[in-house]
Motif scaffolding. Structure first.
Motif, PDB file in Angstrom:
ATOM      1  N   PRO A  29       0.797  -1.237   0.000  1.00  0.00           N
ATOM      2  CA  PRO A  29       0.000   0.000   0.000  1.00  0.00           C
ATOM      3  C   PRO A  29       0.830   1.289   0.000  1.00  0.00           C
ATOM      4  O   PRO A  29       0.309   2.346  -0.381  1.00  0.00           O
ATOM      5  N   TYR A  30       2.071   1.222   0.388  1.00  0.00           N
ATOM      6  CA  TYR A  30       2.925   2.411   0.365  1.00  0.00           C
ATOM      7  C   TYR A  30       3.341   2.794  -1.052  1.00  0.00           C
ATOM      8  O   TYR A  30       3.637   3.950  -1.329  1.00  0.00           O
ATOM      9  N   GLU A  70      -1.225  10.646   3.352  1.00  0.00           N
ATOM     10  CA  GLU A  70      -1.736  10.806   1.996  1.00  0.00           C
ATOM     11  C   GLU A  70      -1.542  12.231   1.482  1.00  0.00           C
ATOM     12  O   GLU A  70      -1.746  12.505   0.301  1.00  0.00           O
TER      13      GLU A  70
END
Length: 159
Positions: free
Chosen positions: A107-108, A132
């Motif tokens: 997810p990074y 984000e």
């Protein structure tokens, strides 16, 4: 104006690094290049089954809206390679957790999209988590997930 900084982790410490200079370390090493608080280029060696380059936040292609750039990132491939890097070069790494580490790293990593959404920049950032909005936060979280310390300048920025 956002934050800019390039740091090289070789051996067991971070040093500042010129982003225009190649890394002259035998490896393993990992370099982060934070660009204007919007994206981080993660370069690592050995590359294992990846390309040796991953991105956090945006990819340069998406950030600069380079429609003519046909290159595409493969976050799953880079997550697998970074997991191998972590397993082989982090003393505290547990190889039996490689699958969960890969899932944690994925997810990074930024990916290229097929189209450029002009309305995306107009989103309200108020409800988004800091990671984000500011790639420095995402970069710190990413490095922590690799069991690496933060570069002193990044640690000071986030304090």
């Amino acid at each position: 104006m956002g934050f800019f900084g390039t740091y090289l982790y070789a051996g067991d410490q971070w040093t500042e690094h010129d982003p225009d200079q190649p890394v002259n370390e035998p490896g393993p090493w990992l370099r982060i290049n934070i660009h204007d608080s919007d994206f981080t280029i993660v370069t690592y060696s050995p590359e294992y089954q990846g390309t040796g380059v991953a991105y956090l936040g945006y990819t340069p292609r998406m950030y600069f809206e380079s429609e003519d750039d046909d290159s595409r990132t493969n976050p799953a491939q880079e997550a697998a390679a970074l997991t191998t890097w972590w397993t082989n070069h982090t003393p505290t790494a547990d190889p039996t957790t490689a699958d969960s580490k890969r899932a944690e790293l994925l997810p990074y990593l930024a990916e290229d999209k097929d189209t450029f959404d002009e309305d995306e920049d107009e989103e309200d950032d108020e409800d988004l988590p800091d990671a984000e909005i500011y790639v420095e936060v995402k970069t710190a979280d990413f490095l922590t997930s690799l069991n690496l310390p933060l570069p002193p300048a990044l640690e000071q920025l986030l304090a």
